[in-house]
Design a protein around this motif. Structure first.
Motif, PDB file in Angstrom:
ATOM      1  N   ALA A  64     -10.659 -13.757   3.319  1.00 13.07           N
ATOM      2  CA  ALA A  64     -11.454 -14.858   3.878  1.00 13.07           C
ATOM      3  C   ALA A  64     -12.923 -14.484   3.966  1.00 13.07           C
ATOM      4  O   ALA A  64     -13.801 -15.307   3.758  1.00 13.07           O
ATOM      5  CB  ALA A  64     -10.911 -15.234   5.256  1.00 13.07           C
ATOM      6  N   LYS A  65     -13.173 -13.212   4.304  1.00 12.35           N
ATOM      7  CA  LYS A  65     -14.552 -12.805   4.565  1.00 12.35           C
ATOM      8  C   LYS A  65     -14.725 -11.358   4.128  1.00 12.35           C
ATOM      9  O   LYS A  65     -13.830 -10.527   4.313  1.00 12.35           O
ATOM     10  CB  LYS A  65     -14.821 -12.945   6.071  1.00 12.35           C
ATOM     11  N   SER A  66     -15.866 -11.068   3.541  1.00  9.94           N
ATOM     12  CA  SER A  66     -16.128  -9.717   3.060  1.00  9.94           C
ATOM     13  C   SER A  66     -17.559  -9.347   3.397  1.00  9.94           C
ATOM     14  O   SER A  66     -18.492 -10.044   2.997  1.00  9.94           O
ATOM     15  CB  SER A  66     -15.909  -9.690   1.540  1.00  9.94           C
ATOM     16  N   VAL A  67     -17.729  -8.284   4.167  1.00 11.27           N
ATOM     17  CA  VAL A  67     -19.065  -7.857   4.593  1.00 11.27           C
ATOM     18  C   VAL A  67     -19.260  -6.396   4.202  1.00 11.27           C
ATOM     19  O   VAL A  67     -18.397  -5.563   4.462  1.00 11.27           O
ATOM     20  CB  VAL A  67     -19.223  -8.004   6.133  1.00 11.27           C
ATOM     21  N   GLY A  68     -20.372  -6.085   3.555  1.00  9.75           N
ATOM     22  CA  GLY A  68     -20.578  -4.723   3.082  1.00  9.75           C
ATOM     23  C   GLY A  68     -21.818  -4.078   3.652  1.00  9.75           C
ATOM     24  O   GLY A  68     -22.754  -4.740   4.083  1.00  9.75           O
ATOM     25  N   THR A  69     -21.792  -2.738   3.635  1.00 13.40           N
ATOM     26  CA  THR A  69     -22.989  -1.959   3.933  1.00 13.40           C
ATOM     27  C   THR A  69     -23.084  -0.832   2.910  1.00 13.40           C
ATOM     28  O   THR A  69     -22.073  -0.385   2.390  1.00 13.40           O
ATOM     29  CB  THR A  69     -22.934  -1.316   5.338  1.00 13.40           C
ATOM     30  N   ASN A  84      -4.611 -13.641   6.599  1.00 19.87           N
ATOM     31  CA  ASN A  84      -3.515 -13.428   7.562  1.00 19.87           C
ATOM     32  C   ASN A  84      -4.020 -12.900   8.899  1.00 19.87           C
ATOM     33  O   ASN A  84      -3.233 -12.608   9.798  1.00 19.87           O
ATOM     34  CB  ASN A  84      -2.434 -12.506   6.961  1.00 19.87           C
ATOM     35  N   GLY A  85      -5.337 -12.730   9.027  1.00 19.85           N
ATOM     36  CA  GLY A  85      -5.913 -12.301  10.295  1.00 19.85           C
ATOM     37  C   GLY A  85      -6.198 -10.814  10.389  1.00 19.85           C
ATOM     38  O   GLY A  85      -6.900 -10.370  11.294  1.00 19.85           O
ATOM     39  N   ALA A 113      -2.819  -6.433   8.426  1.00 16.60           N
ATOM     40  CA  ALA A 113      -3.404  -6.782   7.130  1.00 16.60           C
ATOM     41  C   ALA A 113      -2.444  -6.417   5.999  1.00 16.60           C
ATOM     42  O   ALA A 113      -2.098  -7.248   5.163  1.00 16.60           O
ATOM     43  CB  ALA A 113      -4.737  -6.062   6.949  1.00 16.60           C
ATOM     44  N   LEU A 114      -2.023  -5.166   5.965  1.00 13.35           N
ATOM     45  CA  LEU A 114      -1.081  -4.655   4.971  1.00 13.35           C
ATOM     46  C   LEU A 114      -0.218  -3.602   5.661  1.00 13.35           C
ATOM     47  O   LEU A 114      -0.753  -2.757   6.386  1.00 13.35           O
ATOM     48  CB  LEU A 114      -1.821  -4.016   3.786  1.00 13.35           C
ATOM     49  N   PRO A 115       1.103  -3.625   5.436  1.00  7.78           N
ATOM     50  CA  PRO A 115       1.979  -2.685   6.150  1.00  7.78           C
ATOM     51  C   PRO A 115       1.992  -1.296   5.522  1.00  7.78           C
ATOM     52  O   PRO A 115       3.021  -0.787   5.094  1.00  7.78           O
ATOM     53  CB  PRO A 115       3.350  -3.364   6.043  1.00  7.78           C
ATOM     54  N   VAL A 116       0.811  -0.692   5.440  1.00  2.00           N
ATOM     55  CA  VAL A 116       0.657   0.644   4.862  1.00  2.00           C
ATOM     56  C   VAL A 116      -0.287   1.444   5.756  1.00  2.00           C
ATOM     57  O   VAL A 116      -1.128   0.873   6.432  1.00  2.00           O
ATOM     58  CB  VAL A 116       0.100   0.585   3.410  1.00  2.00           C
ATOM     59  N   SER A 117      -0.116   2.767   5.743  1.00  6.65           N
ATOM     60  CA  SER A 117      -0.917   3.589   6.640  1.00  6.65           C
ATOM     61  C   SER A 117      -2.171   4.129   5.963  1.00  6.65           C
ATOM     62  O   SER A 117      -3.142   4.474   6.627  1.00  6.65           O
ATOM     63  CB  SER A 117      -0.085   4.743   7.201  1.00  6.65           C
ATOM     64  N   SER A 118      -2.137   4.244   4.638  1.00  7.66           N
ATOM     65  CA  SER A 118      -3.351   4.664   3.934  1.00  7.66           C
ATOM     66  C   SER A 118      -3.200   4.336   2.458  1.00  7.66           C
ATOM     67  O   SER A 118      -2.083   4.185   1.958  1.00  7.66           O
ATOM     68  CB  SER A 118      -3.624   6.157   4.109  1.00  7.66           C
ATOM     69  N   GLY A 158       6.028  -1.810   1.923  1.00  6.13           N
ATOM     70  CA  GLY A 158       4.684  -1.465   1.456  1.00  6.13           C
ATOM     71  C   GLY A 158       4.493  -1.835  -0.005  1.00  6.13           C
ATOM     72  O   GLY A 158       3.465  -2.395  -0.393  1.00  6.13           O
ATOM     73  N   LYS A 159       5.498  -1.521  -0.817  1.00  3.29           N
ATOM     74  CA  LYS A 159       5.418  -1.834  -2.252  1.00  3.29           C
ATOM     75  C   LYS A 159       5.268  -3.329  -2.477  1.00  3.29           C
ATOM     76  O   LYS A 159       4.449  -3.773  -3.277  1.00  3.29           O
ATOM     77  CB  LYS A 159       6.708  -1.370  -2.955  1.00  3.29           C
ATOM     78  N   GLU A 160       6.089  -4.093  -1.751  1.00  2.00           N
ATOM     79  CA  GLU A 160       6.045  -5.541  -1.936  1.00  2.00           C
ATOM     80  C   GLU A 160       4.677  -6.092  -1.552  1.00  2.00           C
ATOM     81  O   GLU A 160       4.075  -6.882  -2.282  1.00  2.00           O
ATOM     82  CB  GLU A 160       7.159  -6.196  -1.098  1.00  2.00           C
ATOM     83  N   ALA A 161       4.181  -5.653  -0.407  1.00  4.26           N
ATOM     84  CA  ALA A 161       2.905  -6.181   0.084  1.00  4.26           C
ATOM     85  C   ALA A 161       1.741  -5.763  -0.817  1.00  4.26           C
ATOM     86  O   ALA A 161       0.864  -6.576  -1.141  1.00  4.26           O
ATOM     87  CB  ALA A 161       2.663  -5.699   1.509  1.00  4.26           C
ATOM     88  N   MET A 162       1.715  -4.509  -1.231  1.00  4.27           N
ATOM     89  CA  MET A 162       0.610  -4.032  -2.065  1.00  4.27           C
ATOM     90  C   MET A 162       0.637  -4.697  -3.437  1.00  4.27           C
ATOM     91  O   MET A 162      -0.411  -5.087  -3.972  1.00  4.27           O
ATOM     92  CB  MET A 162       0.661  -2.512  -2.209  1.00  4.27           C
ATOM     93  N   ASN A 163       1.826  -4.822  -4.005  1.00  8.25           N
ATOM     94  CA  ASN A 163       1.912  -5.486  -5.313  1.00  8.25           C
ATOM     95  C   ASN A 163       1.504  -6.953  -5.226  1.00  8.25           C
ATOM     96  O   ASN A 163       0.817  -7.460  -6.111  1.00  8.25           O
ATOM     97  CB  ASN A 163       3.324  -5.339  -5.889  1.00  8.25           C
ATOM     98  N   ARG A 164       1.891  -7.605  -4.140  1.00  6.12           N
ATOM     99  CA  ARG A 164       1.524  -9.017  -3.977  1.00  6.12           C
ATOM    100  C   ARG A 164       0.011  -9.147  -3.811  1.00  6.12           C
ATOM    101  O   ARG A 164      -0.627 -10.002  -4.421  1.00  6.12           O
ATOM    102  CB  ARG A 164       2.273  -9.613  -2.780  1.00  6.12           C
ATOM    103  N   TYR A 165      -0.560  -8.256  -3.008  1.00  3.87           N
ATOM    104  CA  TYR A 165      -1.999  -8.295  -2.742  1.00  3.87           C
ATOM    105  C   TYR A 165      -2.799  -8.043  -4.025  1.00  3.87           C
ATOM    106  O   TYR A 165      -3.772  -8.749  -4.321  1.00  3.87           O
ATOM    107  CB  TYR A 165      -2.319  -7.259  -1.668  1.00  3.87           C
TER     108      TYR A 165
END
Lengths: 183, 317
Positions: A64-69, A84-85, A113-118, A158-165
């Motif tokens: 939805a939103k992307s902010v960079g520095t 998804n918040g 955001a994503l069900p992964v730790s790193s 994790g695989k499902e979520a990362m592949n979908r993303y």
């Protein structure tokens, strides 16, 4: 306290710690994600869209939103707010316009955001016939790196979520660059 | 351990001996496939592949030709006879076994418990616990020196724990960079190199004083470290860049950057060659340390992370 508990009790406890602190970066079993798409446009045209590290909301339909520095250079950062918040804070390790490729990694995890730790990932645009191929690959660890993760924080989740993303992102990029309506 | 039978291991690098390096077979643990692959020194092909079990993480070699593989998700340590390629047994391990190294006599194993923050000494024959001591959070690479001093990369504690293995007591902790993962001891054992995954650099520890004497910027994610047989080169895998960075050990200057496969992790030196586990590409890169070029890329089973140089064939006959 953790040392005194039997392993069966550690997994839910670890999950709780992850959810509350999101600081346990890493577990013992990495997983692969590897997605690619072909796009009917020159590599430079694709790179002009996807190569801007902080501009991810311009092409990824889940963002939805992307902010960079820090810009498009090693040390640059972006904060992505997903639809998804959840929030992803990512740091740029390498950015190479000549190779049309950048590599980045997750800062603190957000299991919402994503069900992964790193994770770490690389996105590369290369010529493919008259058009381009975009390859997006990465390495990640499941959301709960303990011995007995709950289903929603498992390797499979994790695989499902990362592949979908990744898949959603590449489809969105293709639609954006080929001039079709953005989702 | 005879000084003419060196075992050089890296990724979790340790180097037991310097002179007259006689290259032994290289064993590669593929975590995704659960397979152990043997590559004979000097050969560019796979000599044998053993189905051990899905989930194997790190591999250690014993002096008798046995290989020990940690199973962090299955509370165990798998034992393989390198002479016969037979999977002998799974030793029980209460915890999340990750880093592993065998004692010089092969009777004991030192195992890091990832989730438990402990170093555990177990019997190599039965898995019976012989002792343990607390280390930092998420212990990753282990390295054992010739005097029985063991170093542990405490990944989430930004430190290296130093253990006296005779007493199983922690002697010291040495602060290093962020996310220390792999350790490499030089052949003289006066320098310990620490690959820091998150800060993207290499800490150089003088083992005599336990002080960090230099920090070398590598970039990306340094995931494995080893030294050449003469100690003159430090080899670091950069997982993000898909390269091996070669550093001059004396000047700590960058000497070469060698492209390898994707997501390289463990690296081990065997004579005049270095072997690199390319986790994403499912291959092992062979690097000639004289020319500093990749001379072969050998396909292996899915997800290679850790590799070790085993005892020379004379020792296992």
């Amino acid at each position: 306290m953790r040392l005194a508990l039997p392993p069966a009790l550690l997994a839910p406890l670890a999950a709780t710690l992850l959810l509350s602190t999101t600081a346990l970066a890493h577990g013992p079993t990495p997983q692969k994600v590897d997605q690619s798409v072909t796009i009917a446009a020159k590599p430079d045209a694709v790179w002009a869209v996807v190569g801007d590290f902080a501009g991810m909301s311009n092409w990824h339909p889940d963002v939805a939103k992307s902010v960079g520095t820090g810009g498009n250079a090693s040390g640059g950062r972006r904060t992505l707010t997903l639809k998804n918040g959840g929030t992803l804070d990512e740091g740029l390790d390498e950015w190479d316009a000549g190779k049309r490729s950048y590599s980045y990694r997750l800062g603190d995890a957000d299991l919402k955001a994503l069900p992964v730790s790193s994770y770490s990932a690389t996105l590369t645009v290369s010529p493919d016939g008259e058009g381009s191929k975009v390859e997006w690959l990465g390495r990640f660890y499941r959301g709960d790196t303990g011995n007995e993760p709950p289903e929603e924080l498992s390797d499979a989740a994790g695989k499902e979520a990362m592949n979908r993303y990744f898949d959603n992102g590449l489809k969105g990029l293709k639609a954006r660059v080929e001039g079709k309506a953005k989702q | 351990m005879s000084p003419t039978r060196p075992i050089l291991l890296a990724g979790l690098a340790f180097v037991l001996s310097i002179p007259a390096v006689e290259a032994g077979p290289v064993y590669v643990a593929s975590q995704g496939a659960g397979a152990l692959t043997r590559i004979e020194a000097g050969a560019g092909v796979v000599a044998a592949s053993v189905a051990v079990g899905q989930g194997i993480a790190q591999v250690a070699a014993g002096p008798d030709g046995r290989l020990y593989l940690t199973q962090p998700d299955h509370a165990g340590i798998d034992v393989v006879d390198g002479r016969t390629n037979a999977v002998l047994r799974r030793l029980p391990f209460q915890g999340q076994a990750f880093g592993i190294v065998a004692s010089a006599d092969g009777a004991s194993l030192f195992v890091g418990d990832w989730a438990g923050g402990r170093l555990v000494r177990v019997s190599a024959g039965t898995g019976a616990v012989e002792g343990s001591c607390a280390v930092g959070r998420d212990p990753a690479g282990l390295v054992l020196d010739r005097k029985g001093r063991l170093y542990v990369a405490d990944r989430e504690s930004r430190q290296v724990s130093v253990i006296d293995t005779a007493r199983m007591e922690r002697l010291a902790t040495v602060p290093v960079g962020e996310g220390p993962f792999a350790l490499g001891l030089n052949p003289r054992q006066d320098r310990l190199y620490v690959a820091n995954v998150r800060s993207g650099d290499l800490s150089v520890i003088e083992t005599g004083t336990m002080a960090v004497i230099a920090t070398v910027k590598v970039g990306g994610m340094p995931y494995g470290v080893a030294t050449s047989a003469d100690g003159g080169l430090v080899l670091v895998t950069n997982q993000q860049a898909g390269t091996v960075v070669v550093i001059d050990a004396a000047s700590l200057d960058l000497k070469a950057t060698i492209p390898v496969g994707r997501y390289p992790e463990g690296i081990a030196v065997d004579g005049v060659s270095a072997y690199v586990a390319n986790w994403f590409s499912d291959s092992v890169s062979v690097i000639d340390l004289r020319s500093l070029t990749e001379t072969a890329r050998i396909p292996v089973a899915e997800g290679p992370r850790s590799l070790v140089v085993g005892a020379v064939s004379e020792a296992v006959r």
